[in-house]
Design a protein around this motif. Structure first.
Motif, mmCIF file in Angstrom:
data_model
loop_
_atom_site.group_PDB
_atom_site.id
_atom_site.type_symbol
_atom_site.label_atom_id
_atom_site.label_comp_id
_atom_site.label_asym_id
_atom_site.label_seq_id
_atom_site.Cartn_x
_atom_site.Cartn_y
_atom_site.Cartn_z
ATOM 1 N N GLN A 65 66.153 54.362 91.038
ATOM 2 C CA GLN A 65 64.975 55.073 91.518
ATOM 3 C C GLN A 65 65.192 55.521 92.944
ATOM 4 O OE1 GLN A 65 61.031 53.330 90.699
ATOM 5 N NE2 GLN A 65 60.624 53.540 92.883
ATOM 6 N N ASP A 66 64.823 56.727 93.218
ATOM 7 C CA ASP A 66 64.927 57.251 94.571
ATOM 8 C C ASP A 66 63.972 56.490 95.488
ATOM 9 O OD1 ASP A 66 64.538 59.048 96.943
ATOM 10 O OD2 ASP A 66 65.952 60.281 95.824
ATOM 11 N N SER A 67 64.446 56.198 96.684
ATOM 12 C CA SER A 67 63.614 55.450 97.636
ATOM 13 C C SER A 67 62.357 56.215 98.027
ATOM 14 C CB SER A 67 64.431 55.104 98.886
ATOM 15 O OG SER A 67 64.919 56.283 99.508
ATOM 16 N N LYS A 68 62.385 57.544 97.848
ATOM 17 C CA LYS A 68 61.213 58.348 98.208
ATOM 18 C C LYS A 68 60.179 58.377 97.088
ATOM 19 C CE LYS A 68 64.291 61.517 100.706
ATOM 20 N NZ LYS A 68 65.521 60.965 100.093
ATOM 21 N N ALA A 69 60.527 57.871 95.902
ATOM 22 C CA ALA A 69 59.615 57.989 94.763
ATOM 23 C C ALA A 69 58.363 57.155 94.954
ATOM 24 C CB ALA A 69 60.339 57.584 93.482
ATOM 25 N N SER A 70 58.502 55.937 95.481
ATOM 26 C CA SER A 70 57.349 55.066 95.650
ATOM 27 C C SER A 70 57.584 54.122 96.810
ATOM 28 C CB SER A 70 57.076 54.274 94.369
ATOM 29 O OG SER A 70 56.024 53.350 94.559
ATOM 30 N N LEU A 71 56.536 53.864 97.552
ATOM 31 C CA LEU A 71 56.632 52.936 98.673
ATOM 32 C C LEU A 71 56.471 51.491 98.246
ATOM 33 C CD1 LEU A 71 54.496 54.843 101.351
ATOM 34 C CD2 LEU A 71 56.992 54.743 101.190
ATOM 35 N N TYR A 72 55.895 51.266 97.070
ATOM 36 C CA TYR A 72 55.531 49.907 96.692
ATOM 37 C C TYR A 72 56.179 49.415 95.404
ATOM 38 C CZ TYR A 72 51.907 50.923 100.141
ATOM 39 O OH TYR A 72 51.259 51.264 101.294
ATOM 40 N N SER A 73 56.770 50.265 94.618
ATOM 41 C CA SER A 73 57.370 49.816 93.367
ATOM 42 C C SER A 73 58.786 50.363 93.233
ATOM 43 C CB SER A 73 56.535 50.273 92.169
ATOM 44 O OG SER A 73 56.500 51.682 92.085
ATOM 45 N N THR A 74 59.643 49.595 92.601
ATOM 46 C CA THR A 74 61.023 50.003 92.345
ATOM 47 C C THR A 74 61.414 49.587 90.943
ATOM 48 O OG1 THR A 74 61.900 47.926 93.256
ATOM 49 C CG2 THR A 74 61.705 49.803 94.767
ATOM 50 N N LEU A 75 62.285 50.383 90.317
ATOM 51 C CA LEU A 75 62.819 50.089 88.990
ATOM 52 C C LEU A 75 64.283 50.442 88.982
ATOM 53 C CD1 LEU A 75 62.507 49.313 85.996
ATOM 54 C CD2 LEU A 75 61.932 51.716 85.539
ATOM 55 N N SER A 76 65.115 49.524 88.565
ATOM 56 C CA SER A 76 66.548 49.763 88.473
ATOM 57 C C SER A 76 67.094 49.017 87.272
ATOM 58 C CB SER A 76 67.269 49.319 89.753
ATOM 59 O OG SER A 76 67.136 47.919 89.933
ATOM 60 N N GLY A 77 68.181 49.523 86.741
ATOM 61 C CA GLY A 77 68.787 48.891 85.582
ATOM 62 C C GLY A 77 70.275 49.125 85.539
ATOM 63 N N SER A 78 70.999 48.132 85.072
ATOM 64 C CA SER A 78 72.439 48.232 84.859
ATOM 65 C C SER A 78 72.767 47.401 83.627
ATOM 66 C CB SER A 78 73.213 47.738 86.083
ATOM 67 O OG SER A 78 74.610 47.747 85.830
ATOM 68 N N VAL A 79 72.944 48.074 82.500
ATOM 69 C CA VAL A 79 73.176 47.403 81.225
ATOM 70 C C VAL A 79 74.583 47.707 80.755
ATOM 71 C CG1 VAL A 79 72.459 47.238 78.814
ATOM 72 C CG2 VAL A 79 70.743 47.508 80.613
ATOM 73 N N ASN A 80 75.322 46.662 80.460
ATOM 74 C CA ASN A 80 76.669 46.784 79.897
ATOM 75 C C ASN A 80 76.789 45.753 78.786
ATOM 76 O OD1 ASN A 80 79.346 47.266 79.355
ATOM 77 N ND2 ASN A 80 80.113 46.215 81.177
ATOM 78 N N PHE A 81 76.347 46.137 77.598
ATOM 79 C CA PHE A 81 76.293 45.206 76.474
ATOM 80 C C PHE A 81 77.146 45.744 75.333
ATOM 81 C CE2 PHE A 81 74.556 43.746 72.454
ATOM 82 C CZ PHE A 81 74.482 42.379 72.654
ATOM 83 N N SER A 82 77.961 44.901 74.755
ATOM 84 C CA SER A 82 78.766 45.277 73.601
ATOM 85 C C SER A 82 79.106 44.025 72.816
ATOM 86 C CB SER A 82 80.047 46.006 74.033
ATOM 87 O OG SER A 82 80.898 45.145 74.763
ATOM 88 N N THR A 83 79.431 44.213 71.562
ATOM 89 C CA THR A 83 79.868 43.085 70.759
ATOM 90 C C THR A 83 81.222 42.597 71.250
ATOM 91 O OG1 THR A 83 80.774 44.646 69.151
ATOM 92 C CG2 THR A 83 78.560 43.786 68.734
#
Length: 930
Positions: free
Chosen positions: A346-364
């Protein structure tokens, strides 16, 4: 203006659909990526500079005219100028010399020599030779839709037709060169003897695709005749009979052409073929697949999305079924695997109070082993763990509360174990003063100093195998619960110099199941019954801490030591604490239960011995359970710092100049004494030593160790156990149990160059990067990358890189990095003669480096050495050679589990990424199974 996405393939940015008949897939990829670019609306490589005016002319004759109009042929004004001279003849012919410039409507023509016939509206332009014989001022033409350079040009203003010799046009990363080009009034180009290349040496490119004839309709299509590949002026027998390429300058959809090949275990294949979808201005999608003649197949979905000042991310999903060999053969195998990779930021300019980030690396667990694209990558093949996380946080304005949520997944591919935490919720409250008066009058009261905070969390987790995850029971297999923690503390001053901090910590856990235990005399085993409901478990402790700081100074005897040492300062920081924990196994707290265990007497089988077993119903709970046993521990910690003030040479004003030299940056030891136990009251002693070495301002040596104050003895089963006998009571120092040490160090040609130059300023600028790396024990990325950048940037010699005779100095750059770790600790072997455990050494050494004998060559390598086996366990060597618009690389793994080699020669441009030659070893023939 809408955001444009990072497309799956750069060659697809201007192509939506296409139809082509081809002989060889390699030429297909090259022509599709390169020639299908419009030969219009792009800036030329040899575009002329801005129009010169009379103010910039220094020649003796400068002519500039406006408003000339021939009503019989032209319908608008012609604006023209030249730096040297303009000559008109009676037959209506005009000649312009020296950077001529003609502007008519939306057309502009520049050249060193321009001839124009007013009665026929015909203009001819060409370049001229300078005093050295070089051709300068070649024609440069542009209008509302075209721009190009040429050797010669003839153009009719009225009919808008032209004939061009040797056109050069830059299209993105590539160049189009046409020997003869005819321009018609409907903006159609007819080209003959046309070349496409990504090499910027357009006069003599290293390689190009030769098109005998081509018709270009701007914004619609290109139709070409026979085409073939030429490398180093040698035509190759790879050709296309014809091609049709529609194109558009807009972001659009299109077909992704597959590559083909042969694999020993899977057969012939088509790889990464499919369709690209331009969904909208913010998102795209590429659907591709693989198919092999022996049954292996795979589907892939790749998408990227971005919204400016909001967010960006990508998604990569793959599902594959791998079949090796053939049915009935001993090496036949079949496996189904999947992989999902997702990143979101999420861009730091998008919201002053909330953040969302994800990094998924899942495999069998078998995905990397079965995927043919990964078998030549030792990093992926040796990857044993994978981690994925998604995080969200919300702050509330004008409130001390913060809400955060996250999900975590950790995989061990070696045994297909999955540890999943989904979800984790946390509510925190920053420190507040609950009793502080809003309007303080007079001195601060003791209750004004009380601070408290709160932390509450919910967790839900499971550890299982891949094949059991979807069949797990939420109530039986998953661990979940709530945890609440409330710390309360205050700080007061005692006798002005002693700081006293009393504190109380309360913790409460909420569980939704408990495990009741009972003894089965028939089977002589414990039976565990899981019950569902709402259960509370709590504990608390109280502590008080006192600390202060004591300064001491020592001035050496001047008669003995002189005035070189001004004084030595010793900083002593003692800290004493007392912590009390009640015995929560007491029935009054309700945290523990008991059951009676009956065991047959070994001497009398008819007799049953009774034993009462204490247990907690919350054993295995995600937040644990209160500890059994009362604790009243006195903790201690002593920290020391010793520095010396040394006199240096006096300055120009004869005033003494001093510097501070660190003798001991920190020497501390800590431990505790438990008053509530009846034996083994002393804990292990932890010691730490930190020294700043004199040869470096930033390099710090850290050493730590643990000491055991008690002797060992033997229990009834002759096993070694601690006994309640202090070592110092028997004249022995507490036993050293071990320490660990790790260090990284980098040297390079720049290191020795700066040290030998005698330039203090340069030395101070270079050394901190290296010394910070040493202090932080990192993987030395900063200096290593700096060396790489240096090699890349120094492709052209500067004035300081030539010798006295004017020849270029050889540029030989290198760097070498060491990563060493040492562990000296207690082994598992007990010496019954000395009644102590033995000690053992464990060492690890890894090396990596780079060598660049010239700006075009680069050799990088890495190695790992095992001291236990006394041999190198892994060696990787990589060699790259910059061949201007080509790149040659080789990878070799001569030692290790996956010994292999790979040689690759390819065009550096991403537009023609299919133009390559690659040879790799078979991983199955090179795996070292020992």
């Amino acid at each position: 203006m809408h955001d444009q996405l990072l497309l799956y393939s750069r060659g697809m940015r201007r192509n939506n659909t296409f139809t082509i008949k081809f002989l060889y897939a390699l030429i297909w990829v090259m022509v599709l990526s390169g020639v299908a670019l419009p030969a219009y609306a792009q800036k030329t490589k040899h575009a002329a500079k801005d129009t010169l005016t009379t103010k910039n002319v220094q020649d003796t004759t400068t002519v500039k005219s406006k408003g000339t109009q021939n009503k019989s042929q032209l319908t608008d004004k012609i604006v023209y100028q030249a730096n040297d001279s303009i000559v008109f003849y009676g037959d209506g012919t005009g000649m312009m010399y020296g950077n001529g410039d003609i502007q008519y409507q939306k057309m502009e023509l520049k050249a060193n020599y321009i001839r124009m016939k007013m009665d026929s509206s015909l203009v001819y332009a060409m370049g001229t030779k300078d005093s050295t014989g070089q051709l300068v001022g070649e024609p440069s033409f542009k209008d509302e839709s075209n721009q190009f350079d040429a050797k010669e040009l003839t153009y009719n203003f009225k009919t808008k037709r032209g004939f061009i010799h040797h056109t050069v046009t830059q299209q993105g990363e590539g160049y189009i060169v046409s020997d003869l080009t005819k321009l018609t009034s409907d903006k159609t180009f007819y080209m003959s003897n046309m070349q496409y290349t990504t090499c910027d040496h357009t006069d003599h490119p290293d390689y190009y695709i030769q098109l005998t004839r081509a018709k270009v309709k701007p914004q619609k299509y290109i139709v070409s005749g026979p085409a073939y590949l030429v490398i180093e002026d040698v035509p190759l027998p790879l050709a296309l009979p014809f091609g049709y390429f529609p194109f558009t300058s807009k972001y659009s959809s299109g077909i992704i052409v597959p590559s083909y090949g042969d694999d020993f275990t899977r057969g012939f294949y088509l790889h990464n073929g499919g369709y690209y979808f331009a969904l909208n201005d913010y998102m795209d999608l590429a659907l591709t697949g693989e198919i092999y003649t022996k049954g292996t197949w795979a589907v892939n979905a790749i998408s990227t999305y971005v919204k400016r000042y909001k967010y960006r991310g990508s998604l990569n999903f793959s599902y594959r079924q791998d079949i090796t060999s053939e049915k009935g053969m001993p090496d036949y195998g079949k496996s189904t695997n999947m992989s999902i990779q997702w990143t979101h930021s999420q861009d730091s300019k998008a919201s002053l109070y909330s953040t969302l980030s994800g990094s998924v690396n899942f495999s069998t667990s078998g995905y990397n082993r079965s995927n043919i694209n990964n078998v030549y990558d030792p990093t992926l093949m040796s990857q044993n763990t994978k981690s994925s996380s998604i995080n969200f946080s919300q702050r509330f304005p004008n409130s001390p509360f913060t809400l955060s949520a996250n999900a975590n997944i950790t995989q061990r591919t070696a045994d297909s174990t999955i540890n999943m935490q989904l979800p984790n919720l946390t509510v925190t409250m920053s420190q507040i003063h609950p009793f502080k008066r809003a309007n303080t009058v007079g001195p601060e009261k003791w209750y004004d100093k009380i601070v408290m905070s709160y932390s509450g969390s919910f967790a839900n987790s499971i550890q299982t195998k891949e094949n059991k995850l979807l069949h797990s029971s939420f109530s039986r297999d998953w661990q979940n619960g709530f945890d609440h923690q409330i710390p309360v503390s205050a700080t007061f001053n005692l006798f002005k110099y002693i700081s006293i901090t009393p504190a109380v910590n309360y913790e409460e856990r909420w569980y939704f199941k408990s495990v009741q235990q009972r003894w089965n005399s028939n089977t002589q085993s414990v039976i565990r019954d899981t019950t569902s409901g709402f259960y509370r478990s709590y504990n608390f402790n109280a502590s008080v801490t006192a600390n202060t700081t004591i300064y001491g100074f020592f001035i050496p005897n001047r008669k003995i030591f002189g005035d070189k040492i001004d004084r030595i300062r010793h900083v002593f920081k003692p800290s004493i604490s007392f912590t009390y924990n009640p015995d929560f196994s007491n029935p009054i707290w309700g945290s523990y239960k008991t059951y009676d265990k009956y065991v047959q007497d070994s001497q009398d089988p008819q007799r049953m011995d009774k034993e009462t077993v204490l247990y907690s119903p919350f054993e295995g709970g995600i937040y644990g359970y209160p500890a059994a046993g009362k604790s009243g521990a006195i903790g201690y910690s002593f920290s020391n710092n010793v520095e010396m003030k040394v006199k240096e040479k006096s300055d120009t004003t004869d005033q003494p100049v001093y510097k501070v030299v660190s003798l001991i940056d920190n020497f501390s030891w800590s431990g505790s004494y438990n008053l509530a136990t009846d034996s083994l009251r002393w804990s292990l002693i932890n010691a730490n030593l930190r020294l700043k070495l004199p040869f470096s301002k930033s390099y710090t040596l850290n050493l730590s160790g643990t000491f055991d104050p008690y002797l060992y003895g033997l229990d009834a089963n002759k096993n070694p156990v601690h006994i309640n006998q202090l070592r110092w009571a028997h004249g022995k120092f507490p036993r050293f149990m071990g320490t660990n040490f790790s260090q990284s160090f980098t040297i390079s040609d720049q290191t020795f160059k700066h040290n030998s130059s005698g330039n203090k300023e340069n030395t101070n600028q270079e050394q901190p990067s290296q010394q910070t790396t040493l202090m932080n024990n990192t993987d030395i990325p900063s200096l290593y990358n700096a060396q790489q950048d240096t090699v890349k940037k120094q492709t052209k010699p500067s004035s300081s890189e030539v010798d006295a005779d004017g020849y270029e100095k050889p540029q030989f750059h290198w760097s070498l990095s060491f990563n060493y770790s040492l562990l000296y600790g207690q082994s598992s072997i007990f010496n019954y003669h000395t009644m102590e455990y033995g000690m053992q050494w464990t060492q690890n050494l890894s090396l990596n480096g780079t060598i660049s004998p010239t700006p075009k060559w680069n050799i990088n390598w890495s190695a790992s050495y095992s001291f236990a086996n006394k041999q190198f366990t892994q060696i990787n060597i990589g060699i790259t050679r910059d061949l201007h618009c080509w790149s040659m690389s080789a990878q070799l793994v001569p030692v290790g589990y996956y010994t292999s080699y790979m040689v690759r020669i390819a065009v550096k441009s991403s537009l023609l990424e299919g133009l390559k030659y690659q040879k790799s070893s078979s991983f199955q023939d090179n795996v070292n199974w020992e």
